[in-house]
Write a protein that holds these residues in place. Structure first.
Motif, PDB file in Angstrom:
ATOM      1  N   ILE A 180     -10.866  -7.463  -6.162  1.00 50.93           N
ATOM      2  CA  ILE A 180      -9.453  -7.436  -5.788  1.00 50.93           C
ATOM      3  C   ILE A 180      -9.288  -7.515  -4.276  1.00 50.93           C
ATOM      4  CG2 ILE A 180      -7.417  -5.920  -5.729  1.00 50.93           C
ATOM      5  CD1 ILE A 180      -8.184  -5.015  -8.559  1.00 50.93           C
ATOM      6  N   LEU A 181     -10.112  -6.795  -3.541  1.00 49.28           N
ATOM      7  CA  LEU A 181     -10.043  -6.837  -2.082  1.00 49.28           C
ATOM      8  C   LEU A 181     -10.391  -8.218  -1.546  1.00 49.28           C
ATOM      9  CD1 LEU A 181     -11.692  -3.415  -1.139  1.00 49.28           C
ATOM     10  CD2 LEU A 181      -9.260  -3.981  -1.190  1.00 49.28           C
ATOM     11  N   SER A 182     -11.251  -8.949  -2.246  1.00 47.17           N
ATOM     12  CA  SER A 182     -11.677 -10.270  -1.766  1.00 47.17           C
ATOM     13  C   SER A 182     -10.552 -11.289  -1.787  1.00 47.17           C
ATOM     14  CB  SER A 182     -12.852 -10.782  -2.611  1.00 47.17           C
ATOM     15  OG  SER A 182     -12.442 -11.134  -3.922  1.00 47.17           O
ATOM     16  N   PHE A 183      -9.529 -11.100  -2.638  1.00 50.82           N
ATOM     17  CA  PHE A 183      -8.382 -12.018  -2.585  1.00 50.82           C
ATOM     18  C   PHE A 183      -7.114 -11.335  -2.071  1.00 50.82           C
ATOM     19  CE2 PHE A 183      -8.301 -10.505  -7.054  1.00 50.82           C
ATOM     20  CZ  PHE A 183      -7.002 -10.047  -7.159  1.00 50.82           C
ATOM     21  N   TRP A 208       4.068  -9.149   7.461  1.00 54.11           N
ATOM     22  CA  TRP A 208       3.035  -8.108   7.411  1.00 54.11           C
ATOM     23  C   TRP A 208       3.319  -7.087   6.309  1.00 54.11           C
ATOM     24  CZ3 TRP A 208      -1.597  -8.513   9.236  1.00 54.11           C
ATOM     25  CH2 TRP A 208      -1.844  -9.287  10.374  1.00 54.11           C
ATOM     26  N   LEU A 209       4.588  -6.700   6.152  1.00 52.04           N
ATOM     27  CA  LEU A 209       4.928  -5.744   5.090  1.00 52.04           C
ATOM     28  C   LEU A 209       4.713  -6.361   3.712  1.00 52.04           C
ATOM     29  CD1 LEU A 209       8.183  -4.052   6.463  1.00 52.04           C
ATOM     30  CD2 LEU A 209       5.869  -3.084   6.337  1.00 52.04           C
ATOM     31  N   CYS A 227       1.562  -6.059  -1.000  1.00 52.93           N
ATOM     32  CA  CYS A 227       0.875  -6.740  -2.099  1.00 52.93           C
ATOM     33  C   CYS A 227      -0.535  -6.186  -2.267  1.00 52.93           C
ATOM     34  CB  CYS A 227       0.837  -8.245  -1.837  1.00 52.93           C
ATOM     35  SG  CYS A 227      -0.040  -9.196  -3.101  1.00 52.93           S
ATOM     36  N   LEU A 228      -1.231  -5.970  -1.142  1.00 52.12           N
ATOM     37  CA  LEU A 228      -2.591  -5.418  -1.207  1.00 52.12           C
ATOM     38  C   LEU A 228      -2.588  -4.021  -1.825  1.00 52.12           C
ATOM     39  CD1 LEU A 228      -5.580  -5.676  -0.564  1.00 52.12           C
ATOM     40  CD2 LEU A 228      -5.099  -4.852   1.751  1.00 52.12           C
ATOM     41  N   LEU A 229      -1.604  -3.207  -1.464  1.00 54.50           N
ATOM     42  CA  LEU A 229      -1.513  -1.859  -2.041  1.00 54.50           C
ATOM     43  C   LEU A 229      -1.229  -1.908  -3.538  1.00 54.50           C
ATOM     44  CD1 LEU A 229       0.486   0.033   0.746  1.00 54.50           C
ATOM     45  CD2 LEU A 229      -1.962   0.211   0.224  1.00 54.50           C
ATOM     46  N   ILE A 230      -0.356  -2.832  -3.944  1.00 55.03           N
ATOM     47  CA  ILE A 230      -0.046  -2.972  -5.371  1.00 55.03           C
ATOM     48  C   ILE A 230      -1.286  -3.414  -6.145  1.00 55.03           C
ATOM     49  CG2 ILE A 230       1.269  -4.336  -7.043  1.00 55.03           C
ATOM     50  CD1 ILE A 230       3.572  -4.363  -5.024  1.00 55.03           C
ATOM     51  N   LEU A 231      -2.032  -4.351  -5.580  1.00 57.40           N
ATOM     52  CA  LEU A 231      -3.259  -4.809  -6.235  1.00 57.40           C
ATOM     53  C   LEU A 231      -4.275  -3.679  -6.339  1.00 57.40           C
ATOM     54  CD1 LEU A 231      -3.702  -8.307  -4.543  1.00 57.40           C
ATOM     55  CD2 LEU A 231      -3.132  -7.875  -6.935  1.00 57.40           C
ATOM     56  N   PHE A 232      -4.378  -2.885  -5.283  1.00 53.92           N
ATOM     57  CA  PHE A 232      -5.338  -1.778  -5.316  1.00 53.92           C
ATOM     58  C   PHE A 232      -4.930  -0.726  -6.340  1.00 53.92           C
ATOM     59  CE2 PHE A 232      -7.771   1.852  -3.672  1.00 53.92           C
ATOM     60  CZ  PHE A 232      -9.002   1.238  -3.502  1.00 53.92           C
TER      61      PHE A 232
END
Length: 390
Positions: free
Chosen positions: A105-108, A134-135, A140-145
């Motif tokens: 997940i972090l890789s994309f 940036w937000l 999006c990264l937080l939601i994926l995590f």
């Protein structure tokens, strides 16, 4: 093995493990080549490594970690039907598979931040739009995590998912599936926005259509990740499948495809100087290797936001002077940022010199008109007789 008798004989030999290893390994190698080329351009040709490069490097490291865990999962039995595995193999397949989802997940997710870091340098958005970009990607990264958090917290204790000697209480597995589908669609929407946004900016620039299309494609390759993310969402119900080791194989493959494709897409726009050196000419312009000698060197660096995509239209910035008595008034178009130029295309005072700007090399400039009000002062011209001293 008695477990093999529980399913039809023709299913015993079915194994997606070799396909998983072949696809994931190949994509990781290809992505590594693009990242290496990007770092070569930034460190050697331009002598400048930025935030976007470090983010891409972190993403690539996550890709390596996912590949390592994927190899361990396949060795434990991932890719084969769950009923054909021993208890030890089932435990390893589950553990390494779900562990690999985290770096996957972090890789994309992280490359989206790298794309924003690049776009904010070359498109010069307003402060509000910069904050929005940036937000949007950080959110999006937080939601994926959140998928990782649910994956490891859906059972109490968490190890009861892969350790069959531990009894635990688990949520309904479809909670994770529904959340992952929503997160995947949000990721696809963000990728699409980051692909369309630079095309809209380039559409409003005064450059020929060929260059406009080429740059739009280079900066909009993230749209490929959009299609991958949408398709991967259709495979996510496998997370709730009782045949976990076999059905989640597609998720593992498409997670690797999504991560590596967005890394490659983020690297391609930065590689024009390398293509120019290899081809001996500007890909979108008309100069050769001589242009890149000292290109991006720190000695002439005055504006940190210059970027190396350097095929551009004619530089429109110029100063016009009008003499009024003993005063000089300058009316100029002040460049906010050279979108596709380089630091060494400028002299120490910010002005282009004939030695530093090779023939045929042009810039794209975002300009801001500065109006200076003044009162005309009449200066009497001498007569012909006065000029001759009569």
């Amino acid at each position: 093995m008695t477990a093999q008798q529980e399913i039809p004989p023709h299913l015993v030999d079915q194994n997606k493990g070799p396909a998983i290893l072949a696809i994931c390994s190949t994509l990781t190698v290809v992505a590594t080549c693009f990242v290496a080329a990007r770092l070569y351009v930034r460190a050697k040709i331009l002598s400048r490594v930025g935030l976007d490069d470090w983010l891409i490097l972190v993403s690539m490291l996550c890709g390596y970690l996912m590949l390592g865990l994927t190899i361990a999962a396949v060795r434990s039995g991932n890719g084969r039907h769950f009923a054909t595995l021993s208890v030890e193999q089932k435990s390893g397949a589950i553990l390494y598979t779900i562990a690999g989802f985290c770096p996957g997940i972090l890789s994309f997710g992280i490359p989206k931040l790298a794309v924003v870091a690049l776009l904010t340098k070359i498109t010069n958005p307003s402060r509000a739009h910069r904050i929005f970009l940036w937000l949007m990607t950080s959110g999006c990264l937080l939601i994926l995590f959140g998928c990782v958090i649910i994956l490891f917290s859906q059972c109490t204790p968490a190890r009861s998912q892969w350790d069959f000697s531990v009894k635990g209480v688990c949520w309904d597995r479809w909670i994770l599936v529904y959340y992952a589908i929503v997160a995947g669609n949000i990721s696809a929407a963000v990728d699409l926005y980051l692909a369309v946004y630079p095309a809209v900016v380039l559409y409003n620039l005064q450059i020929n259509m060929k260059k406009k299309l080429a740059l739009s494609v280079a900066l909009g390759l993230g749209s490929i990740a959009t299609a991958v993310a949408i398709y991967k969402s259709t495979r996510l119900p496998a997370l709730a499948s009782p045949d976990f080791s076999y059905d989640t194989s597609d998720i593992t493959i498409w997670t690797s495809i999504e991560g590596n494709s967005i890394i490659i897409a983020a690297c391609i726009p930065t590689l024009q100087p390398l293509f120019d050196l290899l081809l001996g000419r500007r890909v979108l312009g008309s100069t050769g290797e001589q242009y890149y000698k000292g290109y991006g060197s720190r000695s002439g660096m005055k504006t940190p936001n210059h970027i190396e995509l350097s095929s551009n239209s004619e530089n429109k910035s110029a100063s016009r002077h009008r003499k009024m008595g003993v005063h000089d008034v300058t009316i100029a178009k002040d460049s906010q940022e050279s979108i596709l130029g380089s630091e060494n295309e400028q002299g120490g005072n910010g002005n282009t010199t004939s030695e530093q700007k090779p023939r045929g090399s042009h810039w794209i400039q975002r300009t801001q008109d500065v109006t200076i009000s003044y009162e005309d002062q009449v200066v009497e011209e001498p007569t012909v007789g006065e000029r001759r001293g009569v």
